[in-house]
Scaffold this motif. Structure first.
Motif: not given
Length: 519
Positions: A464, A467, A485, A487, A489-490, A493, A495, A508-509, A512
């Motif tokens: 990322v 975001w 996404a 959720t 995110l930062s 991060q 993905v 997606t993370s 996760d």
């Protein structure tokens, strides 16, 4: 005012040298005698009675100075000066050494040009013989000797050579040699067209019945071909005053005779085991040239060979049906590999060159058009196999079309121009191996994930960059993509891409995703 003539001492030295060369040979005097001038002034003689060329250049220079001044020291008129210069030019030309007769432009060279044909008569041989006849004319040769040992050849190439021989201003002797050689089929036509037909002992000629090209057993067409060939060879024999009956029989009945019998029947003029015997026997014979009858003068001729160059050898090489078929196969397989796996272009370059040479060879040979069309279809099917995975169905059909097309296109019965079944068989085997290797490679890639295109993005890892809410920018494969996404995110991060919709990725993370996997 008349112009003054300046005669320098160097000029007198040059005149003395010229006079010294030509005076004692009975040449004309350098200056014309004028009335009232004593001979001693015209042509001074030394006290010993020697000519001025022997008395020395100084005496001649003094005499020339006196002659140039004229009687009473007067200068000669313009007409006299022109006459003196003309006399000087004629004297120089008379004293110039004559050019040898062998070096004079236009004088025929006393040579016999030697050509040699071994094997089937095709386009390469026709090009070689016609170039040799042109070279004989350019060199001013007195005779061309064509050594021959052939089982036959193509009709078009044979007629090209015959026409060149009949139109040649240099007489051509066709010599069937060495011992054990033959002039079969097309060779008999060349022997009949020669100005001088010669055979070595132990040779044979005949069997000139034309054979079919490209299939077909139509009796009417065969009769037309035989009648045309019989009339052609009979006309050649009559043109040179030979027996026309037996050559016609050789065409209609495929008759053959040895050299001694050919001489007795009047098919050839003489027998010769070697070149000196041929030249000795040809001396004084009358032949028919385009300009009329001529008498051969072959005594003392020096032999001069004319060998085929790289162009003649290349034409003879690629005009072989086996080589032409292999070139077409190499071209087809090279292009197939290039289309199937584009790379540095070796397959495309080699295949393209081979295909062009193969098509050029096809242009030289009397191939069947139906066979060529079938070969073209086979190449198209092989190329389609590279783009449309059909599990070898198109490839097998292409190989079959290529093999059958080659057998039909190059269906010759001419000696030396038959397509070997082994060449067709091994070409098909090689093509089959390449096809199996291609199918195996395609089968091994079926279970692997896609690595290119839109599908290649799914499952790719990224990071990322920024975001905001449910959307942002991620870095995947070194490219910046718009992403969304479910959720938050930062930045920074990790993905993973789950899908792609146009120019937007769904991610997606990584944490996760790992937590969602069963333990």
């Amino acid at each position: 005012m008349r112009p003054r003539i300046q005669i320098t001492p160097q000029t007198m030295e040059n005149l003395a040298a010229v006079k010294a060369v030509n005076c004692c040979r009975g040449r004309a005097e350098l200056f014309p005698r004028t009335p009232g001038t004593e001979r001693s002034a015209q042509r001074p003689v030394s006290a010993a009675g020697a000519c001025p060329c022997r008395a020395g250049a100084a005496d001649w220079r003094e005499a020339a100075m006196q002659q140039a001044s004229g009687p009473g020291g007067r200068r000669p008129s313009s007409a006299r000066r022109a006459a003196m210069f003309l006399a000087l030019a004629l004297l120089l030309l008379a004293g110039w050494p004559a050019m040898p007769a062998a070096q004079q432009p236009g004088a025929p060279e006393r040579v016999v040009l030697l050509l040699r044909v071994d094997g089937a008569i095709g386009p390469g041989v026709a090009e070689y013989v016609t170039d040799g006849l042109e070279h004989a004319v350019a060199r001013g040769a007195s005779l061309v000797v064509l050594g021959l040992d052939t089982p036959g050849g193509l009709d078009a190439a044979t007629r090209t050579i015959v026409q060149a021989m009949l139109a040649s201003p240099v007489p051509v002797a066709v010599w069937v040699a060495p011992r054990g050689a033959r002039a079969a089929s097309a060779g008999l036509f060349l022997l009949s067209a020669a100005h001088l037909a010669v055979m070595a002992p132990g040779t044979a000629t005949g069997a000139a019945t034309p054979v079919r090209l490209g299939g077909g057993d139509d009796e009417a067409m065969r009769a037309k071909t035989v009648n045309d060939a019989a009339a052609y060879i009979r006309g050649l024999a009559e043109y040179h005053g030979r027996n026309p009956d037996w050559p016609e029989r050789a065409v209609r009945e495929a008759a053959s005779v040895p050299a001694e019998e050919a001489l007795r029947l009047g098919v050839v003029e003489m027998l010769a085991a070697d070149l000196p015997t041929l030249l000795a026997g040809a001396e004084g014979r009358r032949v028919r040239l385009p300009a009329g009858a001529a008498t051969l003068q072959t005594a003392g001729l020096a032999p001069l060979r004319f060998d085929p160059d790289w162009r003649h050898r290349l034409l003879a090489f690629i005009s072989d049906p086996n080589i032409a078929f292999l070139l077409l196969m190499v071209g087809a397989y090279g292009l197939l590999l290039e289309f199937a796996s584009p790379g540095i272009g070796v397959g495309g370059v080699v295949g393209g060159i081979a295909l062009v040479l193969g098509l050029f060879a096809v242009n030289l040979l009397p191939v069947d058009v139906t066979g060529l069309a079938l070969m073209g279809l086979g190449i198209a099917l092989l190329v389609a196999e590279a783009f449309i995975p059909a599990f070898g169905v198109l490839g097998v059909g292409g190989l079959a079309a290529l093999a059958l097309g080659g057998a039909i296109a190059f269906d010759f019965e001419v000696p030396g121009f038959q397509l070997s079944p082994w060449v067709i068989g091994w070409s098909a085997v090689l093509g089959g191996l390449l096809l199996l290797a291609t199918i195996r490679a395609v089968w091994r890639t079926r279970g692997r994930p896609a690595v290119t295109g839109g599908q290649g993005m799914i499952g790719a890892r990224g990071k990322v960059l920024s975001w905001n809410g449910g959307t942002g920018v991620v870095l995947v494969h070194g490219e910046r993509w718009a992403a969304e996404a479910e959720t938050a995110l930062s930045p920074g991060q990790a993905v993973r891409v789950t899908s792609r919709r146009g120019l937007r990725l769904e991610v997606t993370s990584e944490a996760d995703r790992k937590g969602a996997q069963p333990s």
